[in-house]
Write a protein that holds these residues in place. Structure first.
Motif, PDB file in Angstrom:
ATOM      1  N   GLN A 140      51.204  29.814 -19.662  1.00  0.00           N
ATOM      2  CA  GLN A 140      50.303  30.486 -18.728  1.00  0.00           C
ATOM      3  C   GLN A 140      51.026  31.593 -17.964  1.00  0.00           C
ATOM      4  O   GLN A 140      50.494  32.694 -17.799  1.00  0.00           O
ATOM      5  CB  GLN A 140      49.702  29.471 -17.744  1.00  0.00           C
ATOM      6  CG  GLN A 140      48.716  28.524 -18.398  1.00  0.00           C
ATOM      7  CD  GLN A 140      48.339  27.373 -17.481  1.00  0.00           C
ATOM      8  OE1 GLN A 140      49.040  27.040 -16.513  1.00  0.00           O
ATOM      9  NE2 GLN A 140      47.212  26.738 -17.789  1.00  0.00           N
ATOM     10  N   ALA A 141      52.233  31.304 -17.524  1.00  0.00           N
ATOM     11  CA  ALA A 141      53.011  32.319 -16.798  1.00  0.00           C
ATOM     12  C   ALA A 141      53.323  33.501 -17.702  1.00  0.00           C
ATOM     13  O   ALA A 141      53.211  34.659 -17.274  1.00  0.00           O
ATOM     14  CB  ALA A 141      54.298  31.695 -16.254  1.00  0.00           C
ATOM     15  N   ALA A 142      53.696  33.238 -18.949  1.00  0.00           N
ATOM     16  CA  ALA A 142      54.010  34.311 -19.889  1.00  0.00           C
ATOM     17  C   ALA A 142      52.773  35.146 -20.160  1.00  0.00           C
ATOM     18  O   ALA A 142      52.843  36.373 -20.253  1.00  0.00           O
ATOM     19  CB  ALA A 142      54.563  33.739 -21.185  1.00  0.00           C
ATOM     20  N   TYR A 143      51.634  34.519 -20.280  1.00  0.00           N
ATOM     21  CA  TYR A 143      50.375  35.221 -20.533  1.00  0.00           C
ATOM     22  C   TYR A 143      50.060  36.181 -19.378  1.00  0.00           C
ATOM     23  O   TYR A 143      49.651  37.316 -19.588  1.00  0.00           O
ATOM     24  CB  TYR A 143      49.253  34.207 -20.717  1.00  0.00           C
ATOM     25  CG  TYR A 143      47.892  34.826 -20.906  1.00  0.00           C
ATOM     26  CD1 TYR A 143      47.478  35.225 -22.177  1.00  0.00           C
ATOM     27  CD2 TYR A 143      47.033  35.047 -19.840  1.00  0.00           C
ATOM     28  CE1 TYR A 143      46.232  35.811 -22.373  1.00  0.00           C
ATOM     29  CE2 TYR A 143      45.784  35.618 -20.022  1.00  0.00           C
ATOM     30  CZ  TYR A 143      45.385  36.000 -21.288  1.00  0.00           C
ATOM     31  OH  TYR A 143      44.153  36.570 -21.466  1.00  0.00           O
ATOM     32  N   HIS A 144      50.252  35.692 -18.148  1.00  0.00           N
ATOM     33  CA  HIS A 144      49.926  36.521 -16.989  1.00  0.00           C
ATOM     34  C   HIS A 144      50.951  37.634 -16.744  1.00  0.00           C
ATOM     35  O   HIS A 144      50.652  38.607 -16.054  1.00  0.00           O
ATOM     36  CB  HIS A 144      49.761  35.647 -15.743  1.00  0.00           C
ATOM     37  CG  HIS A 144      48.523  34.806 -15.808  1.00  0.00           C
ATOM     38  ND1 HIS A 144      47.263  35.354 -15.819  1.00  0.00           N
ATOM     39  CD2 HIS A 144      48.345  33.470 -15.920  1.00  0.00           C
ATOM     40  CE1 HIS A 144      46.364  34.394 -15.892  1.00  0.00           C
ATOM     41  NE2 HIS A 144      46.991  33.242 -15.961  1.00  0.00           N
TER      42      HIS A 144
ATOM     43  N   LEU B  18      48.125  16.471 -23.186  1.00  0.00           N
ATOM     44  CA  LEU B  18      48.099  17.576 -22.224  1.00  0.00           C
ATOM     45  C   LEU B  18      49.026  17.313 -21.040  1.00  0.00           C
ATOM     46  O   LEU B  18      49.808  18.185 -20.652  1.00  0.00           O
ATOM     47  CB  LEU B  18      46.670  17.810 -21.737  1.00  0.00           C
ATOM     48  CG  LEU B  18      45.697  18.315 -22.796  1.00  0.00           C
ATOM     49  CD1 LEU B  18      44.285  18.353 -22.239  1.00  0.00           C
ATOM     50  CD2 LEU B  18      46.129  19.665 -23.323  1.00  0.00           C
ATOM     51  N   GLU B  19      48.939  16.122 -20.454  1.00  0.00           N
ATOM     52  CA  GLU B  19      49.787  15.812 -19.292  1.00  0.00           C
ATOM     53  C   GLU B  19      51.266  15.854 -19.649  1.00  0.00           C
ATOM     54  O   GLU B  19      52.080  16.373 -18.881  1.00  0.00           O
ATOM     55  CB  GLU B  19      49.419  14.432 -18.731  1.00  0.00           C
ATOM     56  CG  GLU B  19      48.089  14.411 -18.026  1.00  0.00           C
ATOM     57  CD  GLU B  19      47.683  13.040 -17.524  1.00  0.00           C
ATOM     58  OE1 GLU B  19      46.825  12.980 -16.625  1.00  0.00           O
ATOM     59  OE2 GLU B  19      48.223  12.015 -18.013  1.00  0.00           O
ATOM     60  N   THR B  20      51.617  15.339 -20.813  1.00  0.00           N
ATOM     61  CA  THR B  20      53.012  15.323 -21.251  1.00  0.00           C
ATOM     62  C   THR B  20      53.549  16.730 -21.469  1.00  0.00           C
ATOM     63  O   THR B  20      54.737  16.993 -21.261  1.00  0.00           O
ATOM     64  CB  THR B  20      53.141  14.507 -22.557  1.00  0.00           C
ATOM     65  OG1 THR B  20      52.674  13.178 -22.311  1.00  0.00           O
ATOM     66  CG2 THR B  20      54.565  14.453 -23.050  1.00  0.00           C
ATOM     67  N   ASN B  21      52.673  17.618 -21.875  1.00  0.00           N
ATOM     68  CA  ASN B  21      53.106  18.977 -22.203  1.00  0.00           C
ATOM     69  C   ASN B  21      52.794  20.005 -21.120  1.00  0.00           C
ATOM     70  O   ASN B  21      52.835  21.205 -21.387  1.00  0.00           O
ATOM     71  CB  ASN B  21      52.470  19.392 -23.535  1.00  0.00           C
ATOM     72  CG  ASN B  21      53.106  18.656 -24.685  1.00  0.00           C
ATOM     73  OD1 ASN B  21      54.225  18.964 -25.074  1.00  0.00           O
ATOM     74  ND2 ASN B  21      52.418  17.660 -25.209  1.00  0.00           N
ATOM     75  N   MET B  22      52.541  19.559 -19.917  1.00  0.00           N
ATOM     76  CA  MET B  22      52.230  20.509 -18.836  1.00  0.00           C
ATOM     77  C   MET B  22      53.340  21.511 -18.561  1.00  0.00           C
ATOM     78  O   MET B  22      53.043  22.681 -18.299  1.00  0.00           O
ATOM     79  CB  MET B  22      51.821  19.763 -17.558  1.00  0.00           C
ATOM     80  CG  MET B  22      50.373  19.294 -17.568  1.00  0.00           C
ATOM     81  SD  MET B  22      49.151  20.549 -18.071  1.00  0.00           S
ATOM     82  CE  MET B  22      49.335  21.782 -16.797  1.00  0.00           C
TER      83      MET B  22
ATOM     84  N   ALA C  24      55.290  23.012 -20.723  1.00  0.00           N
ATOM     85  CA  ALA C  24      55.128  24.056 -21.747  1.00  0.00           C
ATOM     86  C   ALA C  24      53.845  24.840 -21.508  1.00  0.00           C
ATOM     87  O   ALA C  24      53.805  26.064 -21.711  1.00  0.00           O
ATOM     88  CB  ALA C  24      55.119  23.419 -23.142  1.00  0.00           C
ATOM     89  N   ILE C  25      52.807  24.162 -21.076  1.00  0.00           N
ATOM     90  CA  ILE C  25      51.536  24.842 -20.793  1.00  0.00           C
ATOM     91  C   ILE C  25      51.695  25.801 -19.622  1.00  0.00           C
ATOM     92  O   ILE C  25      51.235  26.951 -19.677  1.00  0.00           O
ATOM     93  CB  ILE C  25      50.417  23.804 -20.536  1.00  0.00           C
ATOM     94  CG1 ILE C  25      50.100  23.054 -21.843  1.00  0.00           C
ATOM     95  CG2 ILE C  25      49.173  24.464 -19.959  1.00  0.00           C
ATOM     96  CD1 ILE C  25      49.221  21.829 -21.656  1.00  0.00           C
ATOM     97  N   ARG C  26      52.389  25.347 -18.558  1.00  0.00           N
ATOM     98  CA  ARG C  26      52.610  26.237 -17.408  1.00  0.00           C
ATOM     99  C   ARG C  26      53.454  27.448 -17.809  1.00  0.00           C
ATOM    100  O   ARG C  26      53.192  28.566 -17.362  1.00  0.00           O
ATOM    101  CB  ARG C  26      53.251  25.466 -16.261  1.00  0.00           C
ATOM    102  CG  ARG C  26      52.245  24.637 -15.477  1.00  0.00           C
ATOM    103  CD  ARG C  26      52.840  24.095 -14.189  1.00  0.00           C
ATOM    104  NE  ARG C  26      53.814  23.039 -14.433  1.00  0.00           N
ATOM    105  CZ  ARG C  26      53.512  21.738 -14.565  1.00  0.00           C
ATOM    106  NH1 ARG C  26      52.259  21.359 -14.499  1.00  0.00           N
ATOM    107  NH2 ARG C  26      54.449  20.852 -14.762  1.00  0.00           N
TER     108      ARG C  26
END
Length: 129
Positions: A123-127, A112-116, A118-120
């Protein structure tokens, strides 16, 4: 007030966390909770006294950490040792099973930390939608 007897468990049954009444579910809940995961991974670093562990797991209340550690101790993942000193000193360590579980949790945290980034982005695309 009467208390209900503990359910009789058939030791020949295989654990299946997806089954509603499987006794592995509450254990998974303790381990996978926010504070359970963080406490187990923090204890990989070595023995901790309660107050030091609370500082390490930033944001956990004393009550929640106490409940979490009790559950993990009950499930055989954490060992609580009382040192007979004045004042008494209590240390928490991982059992062999707890260390095995904590290793897997730490691997998950690292993914999770390594892929933050991509996760952010996700999340931005979702919103934006």
């Amino acid at each position: 007030m009467t208390t209900q007897p503990a359910p009789v468990e058939d030791p020949t049954l295989e654990a299946d966390v997806f089954a509603r009444n499987c006794t592995s579910r509450p254990v998974l809940q303790n381990v996978a909770s926010r504070w359970g995961t963080l406490a187990l991974v923090a204890l990989r670093e070595g023995p901790y006294r309660f107050s030091a562990l609370r500082r390490r797991v930033d944001g956990v209340s004393e009550r929640m950490l106490s409940q979490t550690l009790q559950g993990l101790e009950r499930d055989g993942l954490v060992h609580r040792e009382v040192h007979e000193t004045i004042p008494p000193r209590v240390e928490y360590t991982l059992t062999d099973l707890g260390a095995q579980v904590a290793d897997h949790l730490e691997a998950l945290i690292k993914v999770l930390e390594t892929n933050m980034p991509a996760i952010r982005d996700a999340q931005a695309a979702y919103h934006r939608e």
